[in-house]
Scaffold this active site. Sequence first.
Site, PDB file in Angstrom:
ATOM      1  CG  PHE A 149      40.219  -7.493  91.394  1.00 20.90           C
ATOM      2  CD1 PHE A 149      39.909  -6.375  92.162  1.00 20.90           C
ATOM      3  CD2 PHE A 149      39.237  -8.465  91.237  1.00 20.90           C
ATOM      4  CE1 PHE A 149      38.652  -6.230  92.744  1.00 20.90           C
ATOM      5  CE2 PHE A 149      37.988  -8.329  91.809  1.00 20.90           C
ATOM      6  CZ  PHE A 149      37.689  -7.204  92.570  1.00 20.90           C
ATOM      7  CE  LYS A 173      47.436 -14.098  85.336  1.00 22.15           C
ATOM      8  NZ  LYS A 173      46.524 -12.924  85.410  1.00 22.15           N
ATOM      9  NE  ARG A 177      39.529  -8.117  86.816  1.00 21.08           N
ATOM     10  CZ  ARG A 177      38.547  -8.737  87.429  1.00 21.08           C
ATOM     11  NH1 ARG A 177      37.681  -8.041  88.125  1.00 21.08           N
ATOM     12  NH2 ARG A 177      38.428 -10.032  87.356  1.00 21.08           N
ATOM     13  CB  SER A 226      35.920 -16.472  90.667  1.00 14.14           C
ATOM     14  OG  SER A 226      36.550 -16.651  89.427  1.00 14.14           O
ATOM     15  CB  CYS A 281      37.837 -13.923  99.549  1.00 13.13           C
ATOM     16  SG  CYS A 281      39.193 -13.964 100.707  1.00 13.13           S
ATOM     17  CD  GLU A 383      32.709 -14.359  95.591  1.00 10.68           C
ATOM     18  OE1 GLU A 383      33.106 -14.787  94.483  1.00 10.68           O
ATOM     19  OE2 GLU A 383      33.463 -14.216  96.570  1.00 10.68           O
TER      20      GLU A 383
HETATM   21  P1  NAD Z   1      39.214 -14.250  88.842  1.00 13.34           P
HETATM   22  O1  NAD Z   1      38.903 -15.685  89.068  1.00 13.34           O
HETATM   23  O2  NAD Z   1      38.485 -13.529  87.780  1.00 13.34           O
HETATM   24  O3  NAD Z   1      40.779 -14.059  88.507  1.00 13.34           O
HETATM   25  C1  NAD Z   1      41.779 -14.620  89.311  1.00 13.34           C
HETATM   26  C2  NAD Z   1      43.000 -14.905  88.436  1.00 13.34           C
HETATM   27  O4  NAD Z   1      42.641 -15.855  87.438  1.00 13.34           O
HETATM   28  C3  NAD Z   1      43.531 -13.672  87.708  1.00 13.34           C
HETATM   29  O5  NAD Z   1      44.929 -13.687  87.749  1.00 13.34           O
HETATM   30  C4  NAD Z   1      42.990 -13.847  86.297  1.00 13.34           C
HETATM   31  O6  NAD Z   1      43.831 -13.283  85.327  1.00 13.34           O
HETATM   32  C5  NAD Z   1      42.910 -15.346  86.138  1.00 13.34           C
HETATM   33  N1  NAD Z   1      41.816 -15.757  85.248  1.00 13.34           N
HETATM   34  C6  NAD Z   1      40.636 -15.137  85.059  1.00 13.34           C
HETATM   35  N2  NAD Z   1      39.888 -15.800  84.161  1.00 13.34           N
HETATM   36  C7  NAD Z   1      40.603 -16.882  83.778  1.00 13.34           C
HETATM   37  C8  NAD Z   1      40.353 -17.962  82.868  1.00 13.34           C
HETATM   38  N3  NAD Z   1      39.215 -18.057  82.206  1.00 13.34           N
HETATM   39  N4  NAD Z   1      41.313 -18.890  82.715  1.00 13.34           N
HETATM   40  C9  NAD Z   1      42.469 -18.814  83.401  1.00 13.34           C
HETATM   41  N5  NAD Z   1      42.752 -17.804  84.268  1.00 13.34           N
HETATM   42  C10 NAD Z   1      41.833 -16.854  84.470  1.00 13.34           C
HETATM   43  O7  NAD Z   1      39.026 -13.530  90.262  1.00 13.34           O
HETATM   44  P2  NAD Z   1      39.100 -11.967  90.568  1.00 13.34           P
HETATM   45  O8  NAD Z   1      37.856 -11.332  90.047  1.00 13.34           O
HETATM   46  O9  NAD Z   1      40.410 -11.400  90.224  1.00 13.34           O
HETATM   47  O10 NAD Z   1      39.030 -11.995  92.176  1.00 13.34           O
HETATM   48  C11 NAD Z   1      37.858 -12.064  92.897  1.00 13.34           C
HETATM   49  C12 NAD Z   1      37.540 -13.487  93.319  1.00 13.34           C
HETATM   50  O11 NAD Z   1      38.610 -14.010  94.090  1.00 13.34           O
HETATM   51  C13 NAD Z   1      36.322 -13.592  94.209  1.00 13.34           C
HETATM   52  O12 NAD Z   1      35.587 -14.733  93.835  1.00 13.34           O
HETATM   53  C14 NAD Z   1      36.902 -13.749  95.596  1.00 13.34           C
HETATM   54  O13 NAD Z   1      36.049 -14.375  96.530  1.00 13.34           O
HETATM   55  C15 NAD Z   1      38.091 -14.580  95.302  1.00 13.34           C
HETATM   56  N6  NAD Z   1      39.095 -14.497  96.348  1.00 13.34           N
HETATM   57  C16 NAD Z   1      39.297 -15.607  97.113  1.00 13.34           C
HETATM   58  C17 NAD Z   1      40.229 -15.570  98.144  1.00 13.34           C
HETATM   59  C18 NAD Z   1      40.485 -16.781  98.986  1.00 13.34           C
HETATM   60  O14 NAD Z   1      41.531 -16.846  99.620  1.00 13.34           O
HETATM   61  N7  NAD Z   1      39.582 -17.749  99.016  1.00 13.34           N
HETATM   62  C19 NAD Z   1      40.964 -14.393  98.370  1.00 13.34           C
HETATM   63  C20 NAD Z   1      40.737 -13.287  97.555  1.00 13.34           C
HETATM   64  C21 NAD Z   1      39.802 -13.358  96.538  1.00 13.34           C
END
Ligand code: NAD
Length: 498
Positions: A149, A173, A177, A226, A281, A383
């Site tokens: 998101f 995908k 949010r 995450s 991130c 985090e």
């Molecule tokens: P998230 O892991 O909750 O969601 C990411 C994606 O995974 C979304 O599209 C979501 O729909 C999907 N998802 C969520 N739960 C799932 C499940 N149980 N099974 C399968 N798919 C699922 O992350 P978020 O809250 O949207 O984003 C924040 C996180 O992303 C933070 O941890 C941040 O550090 C990380 N982030 C990392 C980078 C990087 O390049 N390393 C960049 C941006 C954000």
Amino acid sequence: MRSIGHFIGGKQVKGTSGRTADVFEPMTGEVQAKVALASRAEVRGAVENALAAQPEWGVTNPQRRVRVLMKFLELVARDNEALAEMLAREHGKTIPDARGDILRGVEVVEFALGIPQMMKGEYTEGAGPGIDVYSMRQPLGVVAGITPFNFPAMIPMWKFAPAIACGNAFILKPSERDPGVPMRLAELMLEAGLPPGILNVVNGDKEAVDAILDDRDIKAVGFVGSSSIAQYIYERAAATGKRAQCFGGAKNHAIIMPDADMDQTVDALVGAGYGAAGERCMAVSVAVPVGKTTADRLMEKLVPRVESLKIGPSTDPTADFGPLVTRAALERVKDYVEVGIREGATLAVDGRGFKMQGYENGFYLGGCLFDHVKKDMRIYKEEIFGPVLSVVRAKDFDEALRLPSDHDYGNGVAIFTRDGDAARDFAARVNVGMVGINVPIPVPVAYYTFGGWKRSGFGDLNQYGPDSVRFYTKTKTVTARWPSGVKEGAEFAMPIMN
Ligand code: NAD
């Protein structure tokens, strides 16, 4: 109320699963749209559209492919303000910050304009008698991206622009949010001349993600989110033989050496720690002053700056940061503040009492600052992803170097110093993927690559830059003999190039 479906085969389609999720406007706390959550069958429909469109796109000459991206850049520039406003209203970040989100994505699209040059193969004339060897890079076919998101414009563009320039069809995908901007980007790609089916957006949650992971026609998946989900995606994608690169969470340290320019350092820490409400991130979430005097000098300047941060609705251009993305995210961050207090850290600034006048239901939290945080505390190990900065005091350079190096996450790190030797030594030895020297958010420019280490990145190759071309193509190598008529008789030993 606005309802958001999917973008499949070059058009907006309604969801048919009967399941939806609320899309909030974080600054007011109101539900502003309902987004459809795709079923397995809807994901499969997108894959079939992509499969039908990709073969022709894959053999379209590379320059023509990137001309679509060139036109797309014009359209993004045309619609920039509307995109930034939509992004700010769905995510919660301020409009100036939303413009940055778009621009850092645009930079990767600009990089992708040069991909024809990077797809060139190699050629060796006369590798053996009458034998020439050459290699070619070919698209994988249908590939997918699953995005978080917190950068709803930037990260989708990081994924689809290189993949499409390489000749693939793409299934995106995005986060459920804030799906509005990714949907709009797909429409702009179509307007720019992309054939229908080459970029599809399926909105959804775990069901859609699992459908992508299990689909054998999808050859690669790029994930950002995450760490626990990143690891899950990596393992499940591998079960169907996909390429996977899965980027996870972070705990980015900033080391402050005794000789650092303290005013510059404090500016950097408040911007990188609290910008976007800490929902980046690459946000700095741990500050490590080296030596007691450095720590005391830092806190003296940092505390008043954190106390005077300006929090506001996303539409206030003078705000330093806006609300968190959802009420659940707000409660989660507040819980961490409680945890930190219970663990014995000193809460030097407590932002929990912050109320935004006129926006009482918005998801706001004031800046929080912990001092005397220790290595074994949860607020250090996990985090938090909110406007909370932890200060861990280190006695010397070696201890400061060990902290980020030994941490489970390894996304970004920064060092503030005037000492070139210390900075160079730190950059070489620290066990983290991206390093800043007097630069708090060292997101590399688009023609390098982005990727964290340890629990911040699972899989192979980084995002964007030359690595993206390697990730989204496969190499074929041809060994050819001309003239073909040379008669040597049957050869039973392993052929060698005499
Ligand atoms: P998230 O892991 O909750 O969601 C990411 C994606 O995974 C979304 O599209 C979501 O729909 C999907 N998802 C969520 N739960 C799932 C499940 N149980 N099974 C399968 N798919 C699922 O992350 P978020 O809250 O949207 O984003 C924040 C996180 O992303 C933070 O941890 C941040 O550090 C990380 N982030 C990392 C980078 C990087 O390049 N390393 C960049 C941006 C954000």
